[in-house]
Scaffold this active site. Structure first.
Site, PDB file in Angstrom:
ATOM      1  N   LYS A  33       0.819  -1.215   0.000  1.00  0.00           N
ATOM      2  CA  LYS A  33       0.000   0.000   0.000  1.00  0.00           C
ATOM      3  C   LYS A  33       0.857   1.271   0.000  1.00  0.00           C
ATOM      4  O   LYS A  33       0.502   2.254  -0.658  1.00  0.00           O
ATOM      5  CB  LYS A  33      -0.966   0.008   1.185  1.00  0.00           C
ATOM      6  CG  LYS A  33      -0.336   0.142   2.554  1.00  0.00           C
ATOM      7  CD  LYS A  33      -1.400   0.137   3.633  1.00  0.00           C
ATOM      8  CE  LYS A  33      -0.795   0.204   5.026  1.00  0.00           C
ATOM      9  NZ  LYS A  33      -0.061   1.443   5.287  1.00  0.00           N
ATOM     10  N   THR A  34       1.956   1.283   0.736  1.00  0.00           N
ATOM     11  CA  THR A  34       2.806   2.480   0.753  1.00  0.00           C
ATOM     12  C   THR A  34       3.372   2.743  -0.634  1.00  0.00           C
ATOM     13  O   THR A  34       3.472   3.899  -1.078  1.00  0.00           O
ATOM     14  CB  THR A  34       3.948   2.319   1.770  1.00  0.00           C
ATOM     15  OG1 THR A  34       3.396   2.049   3.068  1.00  0.00           O
ATOM     16  CG2 THR A  34       4.793   3.584   1.843  1.00  0.00           C
ATOM     17  N   ASP A 218      -3.855   7.363   4.826  1.00  0.00           N
ATOM     18  CA  ASP A 218      -3.425   5.986   5.058  1.00  0.00           C
ATOM     19  C   ASP A 218      -4.102   5.446   6.323  1.00  0.00           C
ATOM     20  O   ASP A 218      -4.506   6.218   7.207  1.00  0.00           O
ATOM     21  CB  ASP A 218      -1.902   5.958   5.206  1.00  0.00           C
ATOM     22  CG  ASP A 218      -1.338   4.552   5.153  1.00  0.00           C
ATOM     23  OD1 ASP A 218      -2.061   3.619   4.736  1.00  0.00           O
ATOM     24  OD2 ASP A 218      -0.163   4.376   5.515  1.00  0.00           O
ATOM     25  N   GLU A 219      -4.203   4.125   6.439  1.00  0.00           N
ATOM     26  CA  GLU A 219      -4.780   3.459   7.620  1.00  0.00           C
ATOM     27  C   GLU A 219      -6.156   4.031   7.968  1.00  0.00           C
ATOM     28  O   GLU A 219      -6.464   4.306   9.132  1.00  0.00           O
ATOM     29  CB  GLU A 219      -3.833   3.599   8.826  1.00  0.00           C
ATOM     30  CG  GLU A 219      -2.421   3.098   8.585  1.00  0.00           C
ATOM     31  CD  GLU A 219      -2.304   1.581   8.508  1.00  0.00           C
ATOM     32  OE1 GLU A 219      -3.354   0.901   8.534  1.00  0.00           O
ATOM     33  OE2 GLU A 219      -1.170   1.085   8.418  1.00  0.00           O
ATOM     34  N   GLN A 249      -7.807  -5.108   9.437  1.00  0.00           N
ATOM     35  CA  GLN A 249      -6.775  -4.713  10.391  1.00  0.00           C
ATOM     36  C   GLN A 249      -7.231  -3.556  11.287  1.00  0.00           C
ATOM     37  O   GLN A 249      -6.409  -2.828  11.840  1.00  0.00           O
ATOM     38  CB  GLN A 249      -5.488  -4.323   9.645  1.00  0.00           C
ATOM     39  CG  GLN A 249      -4.867  -5.477   8.874  1.00  0.00           C
ATOM     40  CD  GLN A 249      -3.522  -5.121   8.271  1.00  0.00           C
ATOM     41  OE1 GLN A 249      -2.514  -4.972   8.978  1.00  0.00           O
ATOM     42  NE2 GLN A 249      -3.487  -4.975   6.967  1.00  0.00           N
ATOM     43  N   ARG A 602       2.093 -10.716  10.358  1.00  0.00           N
ATOM     44  CA  ARG A 602       3.403 -10.100  10.593  1.00  0.00           C
ATOM     45  C   ARG A 602       4.518 -11.060  10.166  1.00  0.00           C
ATOM     46  O   ARG A 602       5.656 -10.633   9.956  1.00  0.00           O
ATOM     47  CB  ARG A 602       3.614  -9.765  12.084  1.00  0.00           C
ATOM     48  CG  ARG A 602       2.666  -8.765  12.723  1.00  0.00           C
ATOM     49  CD  ARG A 602       2.471  -7.524  11.918  1.00  0.00           C
ATOM     50  NE  ARG A 602       1.303  -7.657  11.050  1.00  0.00           N
ATOM     51  CZ  ARG A 602       1.044  -6.874  10.021  1.00  0.00           C
ATOM     52  NH1 ARG A 602       1.898  -5.923   9.683  1.00  0.00           N
ATOM     53  NH2 ARG A 602      -0.046  -7.030   9.292  1.00  0.00           N
TER      54      ARG A 602
END
Length: 753
Positions: A33-34, A218-219, A249, A602
């Site tokens: 995504k970044t 973002d997020e 998430q 993770r």
């Protein structure tokens, strides 16, 4: 010439090239995504959008720095875009505009400790018992109100019929008044006051809408009501809003995050373009299969499924041992085995847990084995006493109205200022409505004797000299002069203890931070340094290069990745938490499941889920079932391992080693046996895992259309009953509360005739 978008996969490229209007990018864990956000920003600039008109909002300073560096690498003019956290964005806006709502631009930002100190004084001032109303609890209530944009005057009317809420309302109102008198904002105020500014001053809003014509967030799944409203206001004029997030998430409901913000995005923006990023570049297919299997059980989510072109990888290791000491030994031994056989580094491993208290046993085990580790989420560097003391001096110099900082430093180091004299001056300041620093300067008259006030007046004169110096020196040099003029360093040196030397070392590190700030900041002023210190997050201190095992909570691990991950304490009542399992609200269990999904994803190569039959918690021994999430992972992806002290043989045959568990409706009885210290029959060495086949629905005692009573909501009508693993999800519609969902086996729904 190669287009920089050629490096993106098709969905990523579609997201980067959709530049106008509302866009929702559903970015699964490890889906890049970044990369998409930064390429999208560069694409906007390529198409002629001025970087001055682009705003990117993130949740951590670390993410903001990384994002800006990556945009600059794609296009030189990328350095001009505004990449910021929500709070940093609001601070910059308020520094210019806050006078329009009655504050001075030199306001101080209070952290949690400063805010709690002011709250304690507020409770005392109103004669409210801090036993019945603990300051931290009241602060939590006030924070929640600010997250929902509820000002004191509105809450006072809303709480009029409830005695406890009425007290909180009075405290909230006075607390805000005292904040303004101190020319200070607490952390929640940064967004709260920015929204207030925009709603009350259309000119300020319009100026920033013109500035930020293209906005990326973002997020987005972690936004609360205040953040959601801020984004809506800023993007309303031009409508060019791109939000990136993953509803799977969303794990911060406990601090105000509202998952509906991302789930309802299409309702807010009916013409929005939706792009799904499902290809994962982080984890093996086995790990992704485990993650998909768990999260698919949630009803409140957008449909997506992670996949990878990588290999299947190793199975998920499920380890069960006798107690938390054996668990720690297993983790340490496994790490050492990997280092011997595969040449892994300590930094390749992370140990995750549901609560910070679980780290103690892991740390003890690592110390015994000589495994280096670093704990994240403990006492932050900026929370250490000596750092807080020096920072308080800096804040009091910058903002003389800051009474909380003044109270902290006036006798630090000891100056012999008597408590009685200081209390009289403080009472005068409160009664007269003047800043504490002004009352201190007038202490000779207030105390009736210049001699009695001599030490107070000497302190005021010293602060005046420091204020003059702060305008002449760099931040680092000013801190060095401050330490000498105040006698703070001399007192620590005189103590000549290991603790005092450690504190001096920490202060040296703080000065080093100031030097680093001066090298990198556009405007290396004291005000900017104080902002950076106030807004730093604990996870910003994470250093991937340090060769030590990372220990942290599952919440802290979000956004990070490691070759190997241990999720310890994978047990019912611990993970998921006992509260989530017994609240009767399916939303609580779904958030815990999302947290499990975050933990699993993770891991890049290897994942270990560990559990103990016995565990010491709060001084008592508990006997624990494996986590109910374990049954949601297909056995094909699991390798079962037992601890050395377990009676069951070690085997890879997962299915053959599972005993038939108690049915879901028997769990309460099972827990009662555990609570009184009785082990259920056959408990030693075997796994009690609840199967996925529920009891027949007609055993519930009610059906669709029946009236049922819930303890919290009263009487409602059953609207739906659906299988949910080993239980049923029951949807009930209540006249006042609306639609609520319950797990039948954990709730206390009773049919009403």
């Amino acid at each position: 010439m190669e287009d920089f978008l050629d490096s993106l996969n098709p969905p990523q490229r579609e997201a980067a090239e959709t530049t106008d209007g509302a866009v929702l990018i559903l970015a699964g864990a490890g889906s890049g995504k970044t990369r998409v956000i930064t390429h999208r920003a560069a694409q906007l600039i390529k198409l002629g959008v001025s970087p001055f008109n682009i705003l990117c909002i993130t949740f951590t300073n670390k993410a903001a720095r990384e994002m800006k560096e990556r945009v600059e690498a794609l296009t030189p003019s990328g350095s001009q875009i505004w990449v910021s956290t929500f709070h940093s964005l609001c601070v910059r806006i308020l520094r210019r505009e806050i006078a329009k709502i009655g504050y001075d631009k030199s306001f101080t930002i209070y952290d949690a400790d400063d805010s709690e100190r002011l709250m304690k004084r507020t409770l005392k001032e109103l004669n409210v018992s801090d036993k019945l109303f603990p300051p931290r609890s009241v602060m939590s209530a006030v924070s929640a109100l600010k997250d929902e944009l509820v000002p004191p005057q509105v809450y006072e009317k809303r709480a009029a019929l409830n005695a406890r809420e009425g007290v909180v309302a009075r405290v909230y109102a006075l607390y805000q008044k005292r904040l303004q008198e101190n020319n200070a904002l607490d952390f929640d105020d940064l967004i709260f006051k920015t929204v207030e500014l925009f709603l009350s001053r259309p000119d300020a809003l319009n100026a920033h809408q013109e500035r930020f014509r293209y906005i990326m967030v973002d997020e987005y799944q972690d936004t609360n009501t205040a953040q959601y409203t801020l984004v809506r206001l800023l993007s309303k004029k031009y409508g060019n809003l791109c939000v990136v997030g993953d509803d799977d998430q969303s794990i911060y409901a406990w601090r105000g995050a509202n998952i509906r913000n991302i789930l309802d995005f299409e309702k807010d923006y009916p013409d929005a373009k939706i792009v799904k990023l499902e290809q994962n570049y982080r984890s093996t297919r086995t790990i992704l299969s485990a993650a998909n299997a768990v999260i698919s059980r949630n009803a409140s989510r957008k449909d997506k499924r992670l996949w990878s072109e990588g290999g299947a990888g190793q199975p998920v290791v499920v380890w069960q041992g006798s107690n938390e000491r054996e668990e720690a030994e297993y983790v340490a031994d496994t790490i050492e085995k990997h280092r011997r056989q595969q040449d892994w580094r300590f930094a390749d491993f992370a140990v995750l847990y549901r609560t910070n208290s679980q780290s103690r046993a892991i740390e003890d085990g690592f110390v015994r084995r000589g495994v280096p580790y670093r704990v994240y989420g403990g006492t932050r560097f900026y929370d250490r006493k000596e750092i807080r003391d020096v920072a308080a001096y800096l804040r009091a110099v910058y903002n003389p109205a800051d009474s909380v900082s003044l109270r902290r430093i006036i006798n630090t180091p000891r100056r012999g200022i008597g408590d009685a004299s200081l209390e009289r001056v403080e009472e005068y300041a409160a009664e007269s409505g003047v800043p504490l620093i002004d009352a201190l300067a007038d202490a000779g008259r207030i105390l009736g004797s210049p001699a009695k006030a001599s030490k107070i007046l000497a302190f005021v004169a010293m602060m005046d000299r420091l204020r003059d110096l702060s305008n002449e020196l760099s931040v680092s040099d000013f801190i060095r002069h401050l330490l000498g003029m105040t006698g703070y360093a001399a007192e620590l040196e005189a103590q000549n203890t290991d603790e005092a030397r450690d504190r001096l070392d920490n202060i040296d590190e703080f000065i080093g931070k100031a030097v680093e700030f001066e090298r990198s900041a556009d405007t290396p002023l004291l005000s900017a340094f104080l902002e950076e210190v106030a807004l730093v997050a604990d996870i910003d201190a994470y250093e991937a290069g340090a060769d030590a095992v990372s220990l942290m909570t599952l919440h802290s691990a979000k956004g990070l990745e490691f070759p190997a991950v241990f999720i310890t304490g994978f047990e019912d009542g611990l993970f998921p938490s006992y509260r989530a399992q017994t609240s009767g609200d399916v939303k609580d269990l779904e958030e815990e499941r999302r947290l499990c999904y975050v933990g699993i994803t993770r891991a890049k190569s290897e994942l270990y889920l560990t559990m103990a039959v016995e565990r010491s918690r709060n001084g008592q021994t508990t006997y624990n079932l494996p986590s109910c999430f374990l049954k949601e992972i297909p056995s094909d992806f699991i390798k079962r391992v037992y601890g050395k002290k377990m009676s069951a043989p070690m085997t890879d045959d997962f299915d053959n080693e599972i005993e038939i568990p108690p049915a879901k409706h028997q769990i309460g009885e099972f827990r009662q046996k555990i609570a009184i210290g009785n082990k259920p029959a056959g408990f030693g060495g075997r796994s009690y895992i609840m199967q996925g086949t529920p009891a027949p629905a007609d055993n519930l005692g009610f059906s669709v259309g029946d009236k049922v009573r819930a303890l919290k909501y009263g009487v409602g009508e059953v609207a739906a009953i659906a299988p949910a693993g080993a239980d049923y999800e029951v949807t009930v519609v209540f006249p006042a509360a609306g639609e609520k969902k319950f797990m039948a086996g954990l709730s206390k729904l009773k049919k009403v005739d």
